[in-house]
Motif scaffolding. Sequence first.
Motif, PDB file in Angstrom:
ATOM      1  N   TYR A 351       0.264   3.704  -1.536  1.00  0.00           N
ATOM      2  CA  TYR A 351       0.973   3.992  -2.781  1.00  0.00           C
ATOM      3  C   TYR A 351       0.680   2.960  -3.868  1.00  0.00           C
ATOM      4  O   TYR A 351       0.945   3.199  -5.038  1.00  0.00           O
ATOM      5  N   GLY A 352       0.165   1.788  -3.458  1.00  0.00           N
ATOM      6  CA  GLY A 352      -0.032   0.740  -4.435  1.00  0.00           C
ATOM      7  C   GLY A 352       1.265   0.110  -4.875  1.00  0.00           C
ATOM      8  O   GLY A 352       1.322  -0.594  -5.888  1.00  0.00           O
ATOM      9  N   ASP A 353       2.304   0.350  -4.112  1.00  0.00           N
ATOM     10  CA  ASP A 353       3.626  -0.189  -4.416  1.00  0.00           C
ATOM     11  C   ASP A 353       4.122  -0.860  -3.136  1.00  0.00           C
ATOM     12  O   ASP A 353       4.160  -0.233  -2.073  1.00  0.00           O
ATOM     13  N   ALA A 354       4.482  -2.155  -3.239  1.00  0.00           N
ATOM     14  CA  ALA A 354       4.808  -2.928  -2.037  1.00  0.00           C
ATOM     15  C   ALA A 354       5.947  -2.301  -1.236  1.00  0.00           C
ATOM     16  O   ALA A 354       5.897  -2.245   0.004  1.00  0.00           O
ATOM     17  N   ARG A 355       6.977  -1.799  -1.922  1.00  0.00           N
ATOM     18  CA  ARG A 355       8.126  -1.243  -1.214  1.00  0.00           C
ATOM     19  C   ARG A 355       7.737  -0.003  -0.422  1.00  0.00           C
ATOM     20  O   ARG A 355       8.040   0.118   0.766  1.00  0.00           O
ATOM     21  N   ARG A 356       7.009   0.904  -1.066  1.00  0.00           N
ATOM     22  CA  ARG A 356       6.650   2.143  -0.382  1.00  0.00           C
ATOM     23  C   ARG A 356       5.554   1.909   0.659  1.00  0.00           C
ATOM     24  O   ARG A 356       5.550   2.555   1.719  1.00  0.00           O
ATOM     25  N   ASP A 357       4.630   0.994   0.387  1.00  0.00           N
ATOM     26  CA  ASP A 357       3.604   0.705   1.393  1.00  0.00           C
ATOM     27  C   ASP A 357       4.222   0.068   2.636  1.00  0.00           C
ATOM     28  O   ASP A 357       3.802   0.352   3.771  1.00  0.00           O
ATOM     29  N   ALA A 358       5.242  -0.777   2.451  1.00  0.00           N
ATOM     30  CA  ALA A 358       5.937  -1.377   3.596  1.00  0.00           C
ATOM     31  C   ALA A 358       6.664  -0.302   4.403  1.00  0.00           C
ATOM     32  O   ALA A 358       6.635  -0.305   5.644  1.00  0.00           O
ATOM     33  N   ALA A 359       7.303   0.638   3.710  1.00  0.00           N
ATOM     34  CA  ALA A 359       8.003   1.727   4.404  1.00  0.00           C
ATOM     35  C   ALA A 359       7.015   2.608   5.164  1.00  0.00           C
ATOM     36  O   ALA A 359       7.305   3.087   6.266  1.00  0.00           O
ATOM     37  N   GLU A 360       5.821   2.807   4.566  1.00  0.00           N
ATOM     38  CA  GLU A 360       4.796   3.619   5.225  1.00  0.00           C
ATOM     39  C   GLU A 360       4.387   2.974   6.546  1.00  0.00           C
ATOM     40  O   GLU A 360       4.288   3.648   7.583  1.00  0.00           O
ATOM     41  N   ARG A 361       4.161   1.674   6.541  1.00  0.00           N
ATOM     42  CA  ARG A 361       3.777   0.997   7.780  1.00  0.00           C
ATOM     43  C   ARG A 361       4.915   1.067   8.798  1.00  0.00           C
ATOM     44  O   ARG A 361       4.676   1.293   9.997  1.00  0.00           O
ATOM     45  N   GLU A 362       6.140   0.892   8.318  1.00  0.00           N
ATOM     46  CA  GLU A 362       7.278   0.951   9.236  1.00  0.00           C
ATOM     47  C   GLU A 362       7.364   2.320   9.913  1.00  0.00           C
ATOM     48  O   GLU A 362       7.701   2.414  11.103  1.00  0.00           O
ATOM     49  N   MET A 363       7.040   3.385   9.195  1.00  0.00           N
ATOM     50  CA  MET A 363       7.040   4.720   9.807  1.00  0.00           C
ATOM     51  C   MET A 363       6.069   4.764  10.975  1.00  0.00           C
ATOM     52  O   MET A 363       6.373   5.301  12.045  1.00  0.00           O
ATOM     53  N   PHE A 364       4.893   4.187  10.773  1.00  0.00           N
ATOM     54  CA  PHE A 364       3.875   4.212  11.821  1.00  0.00           C
ATOM     55  C   PHE A 364       4.262   3.306  12.993  1.00  0.00           C
ATOM     56  O   PHE A 364       4.000   3.641  14.156  1.00  0.00           O
ATOM     57  N   VAL A 365       4.897   2.183  12.686  1.00  0.00           N
ATOM     58  CA  VAL A 365       5.355   1.294  13.757  1.00  0.00           C
ATOM     59  C   VAL A 365       6.423   1.992  14.602  1.00  0.00           C
ATOM     60  O   VAL A 365       6.400   1.934  15.840  1.00  0.00           O
ATOM     61  N   VAL A 366       7.364   2.670  13.932  1.00  0.00           N
ATOM     62  CA  VAL A 366       8.411   3.396  14.663  1.00  0.00           C
ATOM     63  C   VAL A 366       7.797   4.482  15.540  1.00  0.00           C
ATOM     64  O   VAL A 366       8.188   4.675  16.696  1.00  0.00           O
ATOM     65  N   ALA A 367       6.826   5.200  15.002  1.00  0.00           N
ATOM     66  CA  ALA A 367       6.164   6.261  15.769  1.00  0.00           C
ATOM     67  C   ALA A 367       5.444   5.684  16.984  1.00  0.00           C
ATOM     68  O   ALA A 367       5.438   6.276  18.072  1.00  0.00           O
ATOM     69  N   THR A 368       4.828   4.520  16.824  1.00  0.00           N
ATOM     70  CA  THR A 368       4.164   3.882  17.951  1.00  0.00           C
ATOM     71  C   THR A 368       5.170   3.484  19.016  1.00  0.00           C
ATOM     72  O   THR A 368       4.945   3.672  20.220  1.00  0.00           O
ATOM     73  N   GLY A 369       6.312   2.951  18.577  1.00  0.00           N
ATOM     74  CA  GLY A 369       7.373   2.609  19.528  1.00  0.00           C
ATOM     75  C   GLY A 369       7.872   3.831  20.286  1.00  0.00           C
ATOM     76  O   GLY A 369       8.138   3.757  21.489  1.00  0.00           O
TER      77      GLY A 369
END
Length: 439
Positions: A351-369
């Motif tokens: 997204y080029g936006d720190a808040r949304r890019d951080a949330a995007e990674r968190e989604m993938f981390v949760v899915a991996t968990g």
Amino acid sequence: MSTPGYRVWAVPGLPEVRAGDDVAKLIAATEPGLVDGDVVLVTSKIVSKAEGRTLAAEDREAAIDAETVRVVARRGPLRIVENRQGLVMAAAGVDASNTPAGTVLLLPEDPDASARAIRTGLRDALGVDVGVLVTDTFGRPWRNGLTDVAIGAAGVRVLDDLRGGTDAHGNPLSATVVATADELAAAGDLVKGKAADLPVAVVRGLPQAVRDAADDSAGDDTGARALVRVAADDMFRLGTSEAVREAVTQRRTVRAFTDEPVDPGAVRRAVAAAVTAPAPHHTTPWRFVLLESAGSRTRLLDAMRDRWIADLRADGKSEESIAKRVRRGDVLRNAPYLVVPCLVMDGSHTYGDARRDAAEREMFVVATGAGIQNFLVALAGERLGSAWISSTMFCREVVREVLELPDSWDPMGAVAVGRAAEEPRTRPARVVDDFVEVR
């Protein structure tokens, strides 16, 4: 040589049984013409009545609750449970038929003891050595319809173990154990019926099914309990929904393993379950690196240990403290099989936006968990213990280098896998309401 055969008939003339009656004397009074080697089949209802197992209960469900040790399966109002006698059956054997309104019949407290008492009573009254089965009606997995089975036995060879023999073609019999007592019970049910008021039947012509009186004196009368499969051998111990819930609770952290090798096929089946987890954007963010050779495990763990020691020294820890901490990694080193789950961000949005890019990674981390949890639960279903250790997350570049992984793969810990050397400690119950907020 005579043609094999047997005869089965119902015994008429039994009166209504009441609490305190002697079932053996009631049977003997009908002059049933018993001879040595006969098998007498007695419906459990009359045994329950004689033993005072009639219970005033307007609510049958409450009676079932009281007799239930473990719920095996539930579908609507129907419950398959393990009851106090150790039998797995519908409604715990609590019966509201053939008993006055407002009462229910419970099964005999100890059906094997009931069978022994009837056998002894018939021997005393009639001078015959017969086998006795106490029977009840069961449904069966995989098959429609009901049949009678033995829930109590005395003087009967309840199981006929043919293993070690051969069939008519000379083929070895390796798994054949015949439930003779249940076959006899079913034969008796054909003549007793369910509504004919004929609660006792006799089978004649199968003396090989009756145990010698000498076996009794030797304490070798095993009873119908031998027909009940023990938990360790029961492949269908739970119903579908119960099994799903139980599988989650069976996932426990195991830190001590046996030396028994791990079946790679079992691990791959667990991976197949892992990759059904939910994931963002229809992606597949899971990768599982299977360390199946001792060499690969040793190289990885040695490299991780060296990095850990360097980090701890940089933190100013003493050599004694470092040695103590490093020993925590023994759970991985002592496991016969290691898996390194990894997160990949293929398909993620930028997204080029720190808040949304951080949330995007968190989604993938949760899915991996979620995928790793699926993996651990599936391992438990394979009777494999596991421990999910976070260590690879603290030296990802080391792990990638040793295992020759792409730079885009992020190791998310390591999973030790093996047969548990001991049962995990009992987990204290957690109160659901402590973790719930309702709005």
